[in-house]
Scaffold this active site. Sequence first.
Site, short mmCIF file in Angstrom:
data_model
loop_
_atom_site.label_atom_id
_atom_site.label_comp_id
_atom_site.label_asym_id
_atom_site.label_seq_id
_atom_site.Cartn_x
_atom_site.Cartn_y
_atom_site.Cartn_z
N ARG A 275 0.82 -1.22 0.00
CA ARG A 275 0.00 0.00 0.00
C ARG A 275 0.85 1.26 0.00
O ARG A 275 0.61 2.17 -0.79
CB ARG A 275 -0.97 0.00 1.19
CG ARG A 275 -2.08 -1.02 1.03
CD ARG A 275 -2.97 -1.06 2.24
NE ARG A 275 -2.15 -1.41 3.41
CZ ARG A 275 -2.55 -1.30 4.65
NH1 ARG A 275 -3.75 -0.84 4.95
NH2 ARG A 275 -1.77 -1.65 5.64
N ASN B 297 -6.14 -2.85 1.55
CA ASN B 297 -6.08 -4.29 1.71
C ASN B 297 -7.50 -4.84 1.76
O ASN B 297 -8.42 -4.17 2.22
CB ASN B 297 -5.36 -4.67 3.01
CG ASN B 297 -3.86 -4.55 2.91
OD1 ASN B 297 -3.29 -4.50 1.83
ND2 ASN B 297 -3.21 -4.50 4.07
#
Length: 93
Positions: free
Chosen positions: A20, A38
């Site tokens: 990320r 996620n």
Amino acid sequence: MKQQTVHVRIEGRVQGVYFRAWTVENARRLNLNGWVQNRRDGDVEAVFSGDQEAVATMLGLCEDGPRDAVVTSVRIVSEGGAAPDGFSVRPTL
């Protein structure tokens, strides 16, 4: 410049490997709008919006991901729509 927005799912070993944060860094460098998060199933989901060439570059980068990732698939779920200004991390879905 032609604009493009894509919603993608990234599969493989993509959580717990800095994916990320790596995505945010690269998307901002490419001046893309959107978000990354996620998923509880172990995938990463993202929206990339901006110049078509920059979106294509980002999708190519996602094929490899950060150093410790093992990406098995980058799949476009949908195209079109609008993304929020800037690029951010969303909570796990």
